[in-house]
Design a protein around this motif. Structure first.
Motif, mmCIF file in Angstrom:
data_model
loop_
_atom_site.group_PDB
_atom_site.id
_atom_site.type_symbol
_atom_site.label_atom_id
_atom_site.label_comp_id
_atom_site.label_asym_id
_atom_site.label_seq_id
_atom_site.Cartn_x
_atom_site.Cartn_y
_atom_site.Cartn_z
ATOM 1 N N LEU A 1 13.859 -34.124 -4.221
ATOM 2 C CA LEU A 1 14.212 -35.032 -3.180
ATOM 3 C C LEU A 1 15.151 -36.135 -3.341
ATOM 4 O O LEU A 1 15.824 -36.717 -2.472
ATOM 5 N N SER A 2 14.672 -36.993 -4.343
ATOM 6 C CA SER A 2 15.390 -38.328 -4.879
ATOM 7 C C SER A 2 16.723 -37.834 -4.990
ATOM 8 O O SER A 2 17.843 -38.751 -5.062
ATOM 9 N N VAL A 3 17.345 -36.640 -5.466
ATOM 10 C CA VAL A 3 18.447 -36.241 -5.545
ATOM 11 C C VAL A 3 19.135 -35.746 -4.514
ATOM 12 O O VAL A 3 20.322 -35.683 -4.146
ATOM 13 N N LEU A 4 18.432 -34.495 -3.956
ATOM 14 C CA LEU A 4 18.752 -33.668 -2.690
ATOM 15 C C LEU A 4 18.401 -34.423 -1.506
ATOM 16 O O LEU A 4 17.446 -34.234 -0.779
ATOM 17 N N LYS A 5 19.522 -35.637 -1.148
ATOM 18 C CA LYS A 5 19.083 -36.534 -0.057
ATOM 19 C C LYS A 5 18.729 -35.874 1.183
ATOM 20 O O LYS A 5 17.979 -36.375 2.069
ATOM 21 N N GLU A 6 19.444 -34.716 1.447
ATOM 22 C CA GLU A 6 19.644 -33.908 2.835
ATOM 23 C C GLU A 6 18.433 -33.029 2.839
ATOM 24 O O GLU A 6 18.240 -32.334 3.867
ATOM 25 N N ALA B 1 2.845 -43.475 -14.301
ATOM 26 C CA ALA B 1 3.612 -42.618 -15.075
ATOM 27 C C ALA B 1 4.986 -42.474 -14.849
ATOM 28 O O ALA B 1 5.573 -42.343 -13.393
ATOM 29 N N TRP B 2 5.870 -42.568 -15.695
ATOM 30 C CA TRP B 2 7.168 -42.358 -15.345
ATOM 31 C C TRP B 2 7.912 -41.029 -15.279
ATOM 32 O O TRP B 2 7.124 -40.373 -16.360
ATOM 33 N N PHE B 3 8.577 -40.556 -14.452
ATOM 34 C CA PHE B 3 8.949 -39.061 -14.311
ATOM 35 C C PHE B 3 10.162 -38.999 -13.724
ATOM 36 O O PHE B 3 10.478 -39.592 -12.731
ATOM 37 N N TYR B 4 11.458 -38.538 -14.262
ATOM 38 C CA TYR B 4 12.786 -38.319 -13.894
ATOM 39 C C TYR B 4 13.270 -39.695 -13.344
ATOM 40 O O TYR B 4 13.989 -39.776 -12.145
ATOM 41 N N GLY B 5 12.841 -40.842 -13.973
ATOM 42 C CA GLY B 5 13.436 -41.984 -13.768
ATOM 43 C C GLY B 5 12.653 -42.737 -12.590
ATOM 44 O O GLY B 5 13.204 -43.723 -12.211
ATOM 45 N N LEU B 6 11.658 -42.160 -12.115
ATOM 46 C CA LEU B 6 10.886 -42.714 -11.057
ATOM 47 C C LEU B 6 9.304 -43.095 -11.380
ATOM 48 O O LEU B 6 8.697 -42.173 -12.329
#
Length: 289
Positions: free
Chosen positions: A136-141, A78-83
């Motif tokens: 977390l894929s966007v907020l790397k820290e 299943a694809w979600f938020y490009g993942l």
């Protein structure tokens, strides 16, 4: 031996006869999954014979889809938020509407991160982990914890964490019972469908997705009451509590956050114009001179 085109038509007809609403799309998606063909390459190869092994596999998947088993449970994708997420019968299939929740939380996180240290995020009722891992894929820290009562769901979330290469902590907890520490953001897509409505949902959802992830008790609001009442003990001052909600729950959930002392409360609509997200901010601590 049959050609790709013949098998695709056979698959579509089987799904149509089984009452599958998206029979044409689903027959194609299973063909694409089995063969790896794009639509462009299919039109160049539609009259080629399909291998016996692929044809058998395709027919088996069509047979399962005809039983109203969700497409994503058959392909486990299943694809979600490009993942790309692994899903099975132990978790809700990620839905595009939920991306609104991710976008709104990222917006708030952007405001909070100006000049701040690493943020901590708690995803309550995490299921497949799609919300937390998308954040977390966007907020790397950021550091993330996903909590759920279902051990099977947590196993799926942990698998997605590994396969996507996005580290997070997965914790079995009955809501906040086993949650410690404080967080900058608490996000949740809890069960919110009224109990009497669950049995009237489409067969794919009613019979193949986990009821405990759907049933929000008699009025659908049980988990919002619990989480909005208890989240404050685990949120830092100025922290954000954000929910996905059902289309008719914006008003009641807004009131719950007001009653719990949250400020800057917003109700956000999805692309269809329906209420989809409610979020609020925990009051900052007052400093008396």
């Amino acid at each position: 031996m049959q050609t790709h085109r013949e098998l695709l038509l056979e698959g579509r007809k089987t799904l149509e006869e089984a009452g599958i609403a998206d029979s044409t799309t689903d027959a194609w998606l299973l063909m694409e999954y089995i063969t790896g063909m794009t639509r462009a390459s299919y039109f160049m190869r539609e009259n080629e014979e399909m291998s016996r092994e692929q044809a058998e596999k395709y027919r088996e998947m069509i047979r399962r889809r005809a039983q109203h088993i969700p497409l994503q449970h058959i392909t486990h994708e299943a694809w979600f938020y490009g993942l790309k997420f692994y899903v099975d019968e132990h978790v809700l299939t990620p839905r595009q509407d939920t991306e609104v929740l991710v976008e709104e939380v990222l917006l708030e996180a952007g405001k909070m991160q100006a000049g701040s240290s690493r943020s901590r995020i708690l995803d309550m009722c995490t299921g497949s982990g799609c919300i937390l891992l998308a954040l977390l894929s966007v907020l790397k820290e950021a550091e993330g914890v996903g909590a759920d009562l279902s051990e099977e769901a947590l196993a799926v979330a942990a698998k997605n964490s590994r396969e996507l290469g996005i580290p997070a902590v997965w914790k079995k907890s009955d809501l906040f019972a086993d949650i410690s520490g404080t967080y900058d953001i608490i996000v949740s897509n809890p069960p919110y469908i009224e109990s009497h409505v669950v049995d009237s949902l489409m067969e794919e959802v009613r019979d193949h997705e986990p009821r405990m992830a759907l049933d929000g008790t008699a009025d659908g609001l049980y988990f919002y009451r619990r989480i909005s009442g208890e989240a404050g003990d685990h949120l830092k001052p100025g922290g954000i509590l954000a929910f996905e909600i059902g289309y008719n729950q914006g008003g009641p959930v807004r009131l719950m956050l007001q009653d719990a002392g949250y400020t800057e409360i917003r109700v956000v609509k999805d692309l269809a114009g329906l209420d989809r997200v409610v979020l609020g901010r925990k009051k900052q601590e007052e400093h008396h001179v």
